[in-house]
Write an enzyme that holds these catalytic residues in place. Structure first.
Site, mmCIF file in Angstrom:
data_model
loop_
_atom_site.group_PDB
_atom_site.id
_atom_site.type_symbol
_atom_site.label_atom_id
_atom_site.label_comp_id
_atom_site.label_asym_id
_atom_site.label_seq_id
_atom_site.Cartn_x
_atom_site.Cartn_y
_atom_site.Cartn_z
ATOM 1 N N GLU A 51 -3.013 6.488 8.082
ATOM 2 C CA GLU A 51 -3.440 7.717 7.701
ATOM 3 C C GLU A 51 -4.965 8.105 8.198
ATOM 4 O OE1 GLU A 51 -4.051 4.580 3.023
ATOM 5 O OE2 GLU A 51 -5.430 5.126 4.302
ATOM 6 N N ARG A 75 -7.204 -8.370 -8.547
ATOM 7 C CA ARG A 75 -8.015 -9.961 -8.907
ATOM 8 C C ARG A 75 -9.365 -9.430 -8.600
ATOM 9 N NH1 ARG A 75 -9.925 -9.596 -3.803
ATOM 10 N NH2 ARG A 75 -8.939 -8.416 -2.102
ATOM 11 N N HIS A 127 -13.872 -3.417 8.931
ATOM 12 C CA HIS A 127 -13.506 -3.484 8.027
ATOM 13 C C HIS A 127 -13.758 -4.542 6.887
ATOM 14 C CE1 HIS A 127 -11.437 -0.055 10.348
ATOM 15 N NE2 HIS A 127 -11.081 -0.474 11.066
ATOM 16 N N LYS A 152 0.762 -1.230 -0.302
ATOM 17 C CA LYS A 152 -0.258 0.209 0.118
ATOM 18 C C LYS A 152 1.127 0.911 -0.065
ATOM 19 C CE LYS A 152 -4.188 -2.292 2.603
ATOM 20 N NZ LYS A 152 -3.561 -3.670 2.603
#
Length: 650
Positions: A200, A297, A235, A116
């Protein structure tokens, strides 16, 4: 087109891929672990090969073994599905080295988007907006904590590798950061083999919007519209839909353009998903979205895109992998109607979404919706893999009609054995705020009433107890030669009885594994059974199996068993201080030692099940005694881990 495909996956996605492959005339080759020997995907493919023991790390994640099977079986291509090795660049390279086509993007694209921090740097360079945060290499805990403070709480700690909510923690206060970081890193290491994280800023009222992209090897790339995946817990997505409520043509074009830029920036081919987080506090607005990550994917929720476009995305994957061009231009991509998908899981929302294992004693799906599943009646939900039972997808001309169709289908679904989230899914489909489109990723957390109650369902328990009583009277009736159609009578019993008023008996039972008592009153109309003052539910379904009565009542399951004399079931008695495993899993860590004094709510141990961590806490203050497990040990649901003795106990 390819003549054969090895499907390097299991469950519903393996069945889904096989369905399209067979339609295209391909020979389908399955792989399976010892736990999946009798799995549905094994029987649906033309041939199947054993690749190792139950743990994924010893079977579905062993690259060499899968490549060996592909070679021996003559597979022309390998489709990885999602999860497992689907985003593993080394696996894609191994396929190429073996002369087998990998149905997915090139290894370079997987690497570029797989981490990421690097992906976000690449997106910034390509002009794609990203969430403010720290995406660097330095991983010293004190440094990360300082960065979180500079960014400003709340923040998200996110695993650099992987996805699906694993290795992700929201932190609201500086004092909570250390424990959250340790937990996130441990989970990331266990799930992806990489403990690195990024920090973040947590976006207020976040909406999770993702764009389905496709690119071919001829330089063409398009998007197939968006999906809204904002209904989440921990999440992880619960309900997805397409198109996103409140999405304007202008914003769809802007996000779609950003997604295509992201794909082109890494030389992408095949199917991928570019995920954005949007600020939904004032509705979806231009400029109010940021890149989160790209999944290289097919996604679990791809059926909703198939529904609104009329396309088969797995077929597109095969055709692009075979070297064909994209069959449509951007202007030709359809968007018709509305589709909603619910992830039907073996888990217990009322108990913190603990995964539930066991045999599916009964499983019936209704007509009128698409059902993608990898299990059937008699299948086992094991502790080794994701506990999804099925994906249920409704499609209609309008969002309101699609939600109503899905809610009705969920109400008519029968699943007996493991606990499920059916009641939650149905409640979500009917929640006024969700219907109105005023929701974000925190919606489920803010509405705990949707999760249901962990308290016993007295009406369901009463129905189960009544069925147990009927069984007992039938047994007694046979012993006293009573006619089969003769109603039960208290005079058949061999214990003491009263001569005045209604005769009342206590019937001890186990209610979801815990001791309980049903009351049986004999009056003019025969026996009347109650539990906690509630009569048997009239709107419930009861199934007898495994020496128990399984009662389904409003989407919730209650298991009623008879108490066997001398069985020791009193060991389950509440208040004894025993800490037991809430589900099958592996003990990751023991946070206390024998003799330690603990406070109520203190963390005692961490158990991992289905790759998710669950912390066990003390229900009362006291001292730790009799620790019965060790880190790394597999434990069964209900197994005693330790005891917390109250102060003063010997």
């Amino acid at each position: 087109m390819f003549a054969s495909v090895l499907i390097a996956n299991r469950g519903e996605i393996a069945c889904r891929i096989a369905r399209t492959a067979k339609r295209l005339g391909m020979r389908t080759i399955a792989v399976y672990s010892e736990a999946d020997r009798d799995a549905l995907h094994v029987r649906q493919c033309d041939e199947a090969h054993l690749i190792g023991p139950a743990p994924a790390a010893e079977s579905y994640l062993v690259v060499e073994r899968i490549i060996e099977v592909a070679r021996k079986s003559g597979a022309q291509c390998i489709h990885p599905g999602y999860g497992f090795l689907s985003e593993n660049a080394e696996f894609a390279e191994a396929c190429v080295a073996a002369g087998i086509v990998f149905v997915g993007p090139p290894p370079s694209a997987i690497r570029a988007m797989g981490l990421k921090d690097r992906a976000k740097a690449l997106m910034q360079k390509a002009g794609v907006p990203v969430v403010p945060g720290y995406h660097g290499e330095l991983q010293e805990p004190g440094f990360l904590k300082q960065k979180a403070y500079e960014i400003g709480y709340p923040v998200l700690i996110k695993a650099v590798a992987g996805g699906g909510g694993k290795g992700m923690r929201r932190v609201d206060r500086h004092a909570e950061f250390d424990a959250a970081l340790e937990s996130a890193q441990r989970e990331a290491k266990n799930s992806f083999g990489d403990a690195r994280v990024l920090i973040e800023k947590y976006v207020a009222a976040p909406r999770h919007i993702e764009m389905q992209v496709f690119a071919d090897s001829h330089g063409n790339a398009i998007h197939l519209n968006e999906r809204d995946c904002s209904l989440q817990r921990r999440h992880q997505k619960v309900i997805e839909e397409a198109p996103a409520p409140g999405m304007s043509l202008e914003l769809r074009a802007a996000m779609g353009d950003a997604a295509v830029k992201a794909a082109l920036a890494v030389g992408y081919t095949g199917a991928g998903t570019v995920e954005f987080i949007a600020d939904g506090s004032n509705g979806l607005q231009p400029g109010g979205y940021w890149f989160m990550e790209m999944n290289t994917r097919l996604q679990v929720e791809h059926p909703v895109t198939e529904a609104i476009t009329g396309l088969d995305l797995v077929e597109w994957q095969f055709r692009i992998a075979a070297g064909e061009k994209l069959p449509l231009t951007q202007a030709q991509v359809p968007l018709d109607g509305h589709a909603v998908e619910a992830r039907f899981y073996a888990e217990d929302p009322a108990r913190g979404f603990l995964p539930s294992t066991g045999t599916l004693v009964a499983l019936q799906f209704p007509d009128g919706v698409r059902v993608d599943t990898g299990v059937e009646q008699g299948s086992a939900i094991s502790p080794y893999y994701d506990p999804m039972i099925a994906k249920m997808i409704a499609y209609a001309a309008t969002r309101e009609a699609a939600l109503e169709q899905l809610a009705s289908a969920l109400d008519r679904t029968v699943a007996v054995g493991p606990r499920t989230n059916l009641a939650l899914l149905s409640s979500l489909c009917r929640a006024p705020e969700f219907r109105a489109g005023t929701f974000d990723t925190g919606f489920i957390d803010r509405n705990p009433a949707l999760l249901g109650s962990a308290e016993p369902d007295g009406a369901a328990a009463a129905l189960g107890a009544a069925r147990l009583l009927e069984q007992e009277w039938a047994r007694i009736g046979r012993s006293v030669n009573r006619a089969a159609d003769e109603p039960p009578s208290p005079w058949d019993a061999t214990d003491g009885f009263q001569l005045s008023g209604a005769r009342v008996m206590a019937l001890p039972v186990l209610l979801d594994g815990e001791p309980a008592e049903a009351r049986v009153a004999y009056g003019r109309n025969g026996p009347a059974v109650t539990v906690a003052g509630e009569a048997p539910a009239a709107d419930a379904m009861a199934v007898e199996a495994d020496q128990a009565i399984y009662v389904l009542h409003r989407g919730r399951q209650t298991v009623v068993r008879p108490v066997q004399a001398g069985s020791g079931d009193v060991d389950h008695a509440d208040g004894d201080g025993q800490i037991k495993a809430p589900m099958h899993g592996k003990v990751l860590a023991l946070l206390v030692a024998d003799g330690d004094r603990v406070e109520k709510g203190q963390r005692l141990a961490v158990i991992e099940a289905m790759k998710m961590e669950h912390a066990l806490t003390a229900r009362r203050p006291g001292r730790v005694a009799g620790i019965a497990v060790a880190p790394g040990q597999q434990v069964a649901e209900g197994a005693r881990l330790m005891t917390i003795e109250a102060e003063g106990e010997a």
